[in-house]
Design a protein around this motif. Structure first.
Motif, PDB file in Angstrom:
ATOM      1  N   VAL A  40       0.838  -1.208   0.000  1.00 38.46           N
ATOM      2  CA  VAL A  40       0.000   0.000   0.000  1.00 38.46           C
ATOM      3  C   VAL A  40       0.866   1.248   0.000  1.00 38.46           C
ATOM      4  O   VAL A  40       0.622   2.200  -0.755  1.00 38.46           O
ATOM      5  N   GLU A  41       1.881   1.264   0.844  1.00 40.58           N
ATOM      6  CA  GLU A  41       2.815   2.401   0.896  1.00 40.58           C
ATOM      7  C   GLU A  41       3.407   2.673  -0.480  1.00 40.58           C
ATOM      8  O   GLU A  41       3.469   3.829  -0.930  1.00 40.58           O
ATOM      9  N   GLN A  42       3.842   1.631  -1.156  1.00 41.65           N
ATOM     10  CA  GLN A  42       4.465   1.802  -2.463  1.00 41.65           C
ATOM     11  C   GLN A  42       3.463   2.315  -3.488  1.00 41.65           C
ATOM     12  O   GLN A  42       3.773   3.178  -4.313  1.00 41.65           O
ATOM     13  N   ALA A  43       2.249   1.778  -3.447  1.00 36.01           N
ATOM     14  CA  ALA A  43       1.216   2.225  -4.386  1.00 36.01           C
ATOM     15  C   ALA A  43       0.910   3.707  -4.205  1.00 36.01           C
ATOM     16  O   ALA A  43       0.758   4.452  -5.183  1.00 36.01           O
ATOM     17  N   LEU A  44       0.826   4.149  -2.961  1.00 31.61           N
ATOM     18  CA  LEU A  44       0.564   5.562  -2.699  1.00 31.61           C
ATOM     19  C   LEU A  44       1.745   6.419  -3.135  1.00 31.61           C
ATOM     20  O   LEU A  44       1.570   7.508  -3.711  1.00 31.61           O
ATOM     21  N   ALA A  45       2.956   5.942  -2.884  1.00 31.49           N
ATOM     22  CA  ALA A  45       4.139   6.675  -3.336  1.00 31.49           C
ATOM     23  C   ALA A  45       4.178   6.778  -4.857  1.00 31.49           C
ATOM     24  O   ALA A  45       4.712   7.748  -5.415  1.00 31.49           O
ATOM     25  N   ASP A  46       3.580   5.794  -5.529  1.00 29.84           N
ATOM     26  CA  ASP A  46       3.567   5.766  -6.999  1.00 29.84           C
ATOM     27  C   ASP A  46       2.339   6.439  -7.600  1.00 29.84           C
ATOM     28  O   ASP A  46       2.129   6.369  -8.811  1.00 29.84           O
ATOM     29  N   GLY A  47       1.507   7.061  -6.758  1.00 34.53           N
ATOM     30  CA  GLY A  47       0.427   7.881  -7.303  1.00 34.53           C
ATOM     31  C   GLY A  47      -0.987   7.423  -7.085  1.00 34.53           C
ATOM     32  O   GLY A  47      -1.917   8.064  -7.595  1.00 34.53           O
ATOM     33  N   ALA A  48      -1.227   6.335  -6.351  1.00 35.01           N
ATOM     34  CA  ALA A  48      -2.602   5.954  -6.033  1.00 35.01           C
ATOM     35  C   ALA A  48      -3.232   7.056  -5.183  1.00 35.01           C
ATOM     36  O   ALA A  48      -2.577   7.658  -4.327  1.00 35.01           O
ATOM     37  N   CYS A  49      -4.533   7.324  -5.399  1.00 33.07           N
ATOM     38  CA  CYS A  49      -5.191   8.461  -4.748  1.00 33.07           C
ATOM     39  C   CYS A  49      -6.020   8.049  -3.541  1.00 33.07           C
ATOM     40  O   CYS A  49      -6.875   8.818  -3.073  1.00 33.07           O
ATOM     41  N   GLY A  50      -5.785   6.883  -3.006  1.00 30.70           N
ATOM     42  CA  GLY A  50      -6.499   6.386  -1.845  1.00 30.70           C
ATOM     43  C   GLY A  50      -6.440   4.875  -1.843  1.00 30.70           C
ATOM     44  O   GLY A  50      -5.755   4.263  -2.668  1.00 30.70           O
ATOM     45  N   ALA A  51      -7.139   4.267  -0.882  1.00 29.92           N
ATOM     46  CA  ALA A  51      -7.210   2.811  -0.795  1.00 29.92           C
ATOM     47  C   ALA A  51      -8.662   2.407  -0.689  1.00 29.92           C
ATOM     48  O   ALA A  51      -9.453   3.067  -0.001  1.00 29.92           O
ATOM     49  N   SER A  52      -9.033   1.333  -1.366  1.00 23.49           N
ATOM     50  CA  SER A  52     -10.432   0.893  -1.360  1.00 23.49           C
ATOM     51  C   SER A  52     -10.548  -0.521  -0.825  1.00 23.49           C
ATOM     52  O   SER A  52      -9.627  -1.324  -0.935  1.00 23.49           O
ATOM     53  N   SER A  53     -11.719  -0.803  -0.264  1.00 24.01           N
ATOM     54  CA  SER A  53     -12.007  -2.169   0.167  1.00 24.01           C
ATOM     55  C   SER A  53     -13.354  -2.594  -0.395  1.00 24.01           C
ATOM     56  O   SER A  53     -14.245  -1.771  -0.623  1.00 24.01           O
ATOM     57  N   GLY A  54     -13.493  -3.900  -0.611  1.00 21.46           N
ATOM     58  CA  GLY A  54     -14.755  -4.495  -1.027  1.00 21.46           C
ATOM     59  C   GLY A  54     -15.066  -5.617  -0.064  1.00 21.46           C
ATOM     60  O   GLY A  54     -14.676  -6.759  -0.295  1.00 21.46           O
ATOM     61  N   LEU A  55     -15.761  -5.292   1.031  1.00 23.56           N
ATOM     62  CA  LEU A  55     -15.906  -6.235   2.134  1.00 23.56           C
ATOM     63  C   LEU A  55     -17.091  -7.182   1.974  1.00 23.56           C
ATOM     64  O   LEU A  55     -17.343  -8.006   2.855  1.00 23.56           O
ATOM     65  N   GLU A  56     -17.810  -7.081   0.849  1.00 23.80           N
ATOM     66  CA  GLU A  56     -18.805  -8.101   0.498  1.00 23.80           C
ATOM     67  C   GLU A  56     -18.262  -9.048  -0.566  1.00 23.80           C
ATOM     68  O   GLU A  56     -18.958  -9.956  -0.999  1.00 23.80           O
ATOM     69  N   TYR A  57     -17.032  -8.792  -0.990  1.00 27.46           N
ATOM     70  CA  TYR A  57     -16.413  -9.613  -2.031  1.00 27.46           C
ATOM     71  C   TYR A  57     -15.223 -10.353  -1.444  1.00 27.46           C
ATOM     72  O   TYR A  57     -14.690 -10.003  -0.393  1.00 27.46           O
ATOM     73  N   THR A  58     -14.799 -11.388  -2.138  1.00 25.52           N
ATOM     74  CA  THR A  58     -13.589 -12.080  -1.717  1.00 25.52           C
ATOM     75  C   THR A  58     -12.426 -11.602  -2.585  1.00 25.52           C
ATOM     76  O   THR A  58     -12.619 -11.271  -3.758  1.00 25.52           O
ATOM     77  N   PRO A  59     -11.210 -11.512  -2.007  1.00 30.23           N
ATOM     78  CA  PRO A  59     -10.855 -11.914  -0.649  1.00 30.23           C
ATOM     79  C   PRO A  59     -11.017 -10.818   0.403  1.00 30.23           C
ATOM     80  O   PRO A  59     -10.717 -11.032   1.581  1.00 30.23           O
ATOM     81  N   GLY A  60     -11.512  -9.616  -0.005  1.00 33.30           N
ATOM     82  CA  GLY A  60     -11.632  -8.520   0.954  1.00 33.30           C
ATOM     83  C   GLY A  60     -12.494  -8.859   2.147  1.00 33.30           C
ATOM     84  O   GLY A  60     -12.239  -8.383   3.263  1.00 33.30           O
ATOM     85  N   ALA A  61     -13.523  -9.693   1.941  1.00 36.24           N
ATOM     86  CA  ALA A  61     -14.427 -10.038   3.038  1.00 36.24           C
ATOM     87  C   ALA A  61     -13.720 -10.772   4.172  1.00 36.24           C
ATOM     88  O   ALA A  61     -14.225 -10.814   5.300  1.00 36.24           O
TER      89      ALA A  61
END
Length: 595
Positions: free
Chosen positions: A193-214
């Motif tokens: 996550v740290e690397q993705a944000l350093a590379d320009g991701a504008c936030g972090a998302s979760s999908g807690l009704e889906y797998t594997p996020g659930a």
């Protein structure tokens, strides 16, 4: 009684305000602007009332806004009687699903959208943790720099920002396995996550009704969201539940953001099933308390602010203008408010779209798709899966509130667009047996639309000070490779529907407020300091539309229709749409949040 375009713009909260400036000497050698939008009612995006003005564009930037610009443009758009607004920003989009298949993004651009935010519901195209995968149209990338480079090579029609999916990250480190992460695995995921944000991701998302996020615990989510705090970027969550346990899911989302000390964006806020419609007041109360009692956004819709001065003088460097514009940005509040920064988004429909597998319990989807399909026939699990699935369907009102929205097995094409209860009768099948058969033949790849929400609640969510507009939809076209399936109409009509139905017809919110919820507000959530507003120095993403006529035309029964009333769309200073005609120029770009 008929109403003119001009009188509607005025009655919708606009005011003709002169921008006073010194007399301008017109000289024969004065150069022309690249583009001038003439005589429209200009909305700055901050919730202010509109003013009648000209807008000049040069070098992909807005360089002047004035009551009357004497200089000509190489291209001019007559916007008299029209609203001129910042290009709409879709804070929750799946428009990247067909981007490499059809970079026109036809149905998105035709809504006036110039920027989409993808990587939603816990799933992003980067990182993969392995070599890039472009087979079968997946187009996933080992890192965000590779993702940005692919967009640069593609030359899309609109701008793309992306979050990093926490489900994607979990899949890399743990896989689709139902168990808690170990401390070492959490450390590895946090680093991704740290690397993705350093590379320009504008936030972090979760999908807690889906797998594997659930399968992620609250503690895991807090750890993975902590890198967001210093950047003031949001944790966007498709919550663990949106029906009977929606209040518990709201509280979990708030707890994650509080634990990580980051902003919270609740994705497509809803209360599913009639028995849950009455919970909206309590949901708003939970959000109110989490915000420390503050229910007003950083740039309150409807608040009157002074419009930027007549123009950036021709001698003023663009970089200086950009700095001035940035200093006025609503993205960074002066001081942290009490509580946490909570906001949410919603599409303007009472039906949601997802995979048909989402009707089935999370535990049954542990592991691979093949394992899930085997459990549907396994005597040890089949009855329990059936009971829980039927209970879910009963919650939303029965099988005729489930519509098939896409099949991967050609032999099942007749099911596309059909309500399951009614279609099952024509096939002389029991509805549950029908959906299991569709999933088995389609290898789990079947889409659905669920009609489960309240119209009154929808209006209240859109009008709430912390609410903004999203589509949660994909990109489609009436021709070419994306003219397929039976999609939810939100992918073709969301933004015009808000302006037509909820502003003009139902008056659930004002025109200025709706524009704010589509422009400056979402821009501020993800740190886009040079977009979402009309002011000198800002990126020239602009939409021109007719407030008295703008409307969606796509329906659940017949979705492949573009909206009406969108006169022009400009992306990075280049005309993408004018008078219903698409241009061949594609001026979109990847919008890295990297500082």
């Amino acid at each position: 009684m008929s109403i003119s375009r001009r009188s509607f713009v005025v009655s919708a909260g606009t005011t003709l305000a002169a921008i006073v400036g010194p007399p301008r000497l017109v000289l024969p050698w004065r150069r022309r602007y690249a583009l001038v939008i003439r005589g429209g009612t200009v909305f700055d995006g901050l919730g202010n009332r509109g003013i009648e003005a000209d807008v000049a564009i040069e070098g992909g930037r807005i360089v002047a806004i004035a009551k009357k610009l004497d200089d000509a443009g190489a291209t001019e758009i007559d916007a008299r009687g029209m609203a001129v607004a910042p290009g709409f920003i879709d804070i929750h989009s799946h428009g990247d699903g067909s981007l490499w298949e059809d970079p026109r993004s036809e149905s998105i651009v035709r809504q006036g959208v110039t920027t989409i935010v993808v990587g939603q519901d816990g799933s992003s195209r980067a990182p993969t943790g392995s070599a890039p995968d472009e087979d079968n149209g997946r187009h996933s990338f080992q890192s965000f720099p590779e993702f940005w480079q692919s967009l640069a090579n593609l030359k899309p029609s609109l701008n793309i920002a992306s979050m990093v999916g926490l489900g994607t990250v979990r899949g890399i480190v743990i896989g689709n396995v139902n168990r808690p992460a170990t401390p070492d695995e959490i450390a590895k995921m946090t680093q991704l996550v740290e690397q993705a944000l350093a590379d320009g991701a504008c936030g972090a998302s979760s999908g807690l009704e889906y797998t594997p996020g659930a399968f992620a615990t609250r503690e895991e989510l807090i750890a993975l969201c902590k890198p967001l705090a210093s950047r003031r970027l949001p944790y966007a969550t498709h919550m663990r539940n949106e029906d009977d346990h929606v209040l518990e899911a709201i509280d979990e989302s708030i707890a994650v953001a509080m634990g990580a000390r980051c902003p919270l964006q609740i994705s497509h806020l809803k209360t599913q099933g009639p028995r849950n419609w009455g919970k909206l007041d309590e949901i708003f109360a939970h959000i109110h308390r989490a915000r420390g009692g503050l229910d007003v956004a950083a740039a309150p819709a409807g608040e009157t602010r002074k419009m930027p001065s007549s123009a950036t003088k021709k001698g003023t460097p663009a970089s200086t203008a950009k700095k001035r514009a940035s200093s006025r940005s609503a993205a960074a509040p002066k001081a942290d408010p009490p509580g946490i920064d909570v906001a949410f988004d919603r599409y303007p429909y009472i039906a949601y779209q997802t995979g048909l597998t989402n009707l089935f319990p999370v535990w049954s989807r542990d592991g691979s798709t093949q394992q899930f399909l085997q459990r549907l026939d396994d005597p040890a699990t089949a009855d329990k899966i059936r009971r829980e699935t039927v209970a879910k369907v009963e919650l939303i009102g029965g099988w005729d509130n489930v519509q098939i929205s896409g099949v991967s097995n050609y032999a099942d094409a007749a099911a596309d667009g059909k309500r399951v209860g009614s279609f099952a009768k024509t096939q002389q099948l029991e509805p549950y047996a029908l959906v299991v058969a569709l999933l088995q033949r389609g290898k789990g790849n079947v889409g659905m639309v669920g009609f489960a929400m309240s119209e009154d609640n929808l209006e209240r969510i859109l009008a709430h000070p912390q609410g903004m507009v999203c589509s949660d939809g994909g990109a489609y076209a009436t021709d070419g490779p994306t003219h397929k399936g039976h999609p939810h109409p939100r992918g073709l009509g969301t933004f015009p529907r808000v302006l037509g139905k909820y502003v003009r017809e139902r008056k659930a919110l004002t025109l200025a407020s709706a524009i704010y919820k589509m422009t400056a507000f979402p821009a501020s959530r993800i740190g886009l300091t040079d977009r979402g507003r009309l002011a000198p120095g800002m990126a020239a993403d602009v939409v021109v539309f007719d407030p008295s006529a703008v409307a969606d035309k796509a329906t659940f029964e017949d979705p492949f229709h573009y909206p009406v009333g969108i006169k022009a769309v400009i992306v990075n200073g280049v005309v993408a749409l004018r008078d219903d005609q698409r241009t061949t120029d594609r001026a979109g770009q990847g919008l890295s949040a990297k500082s």
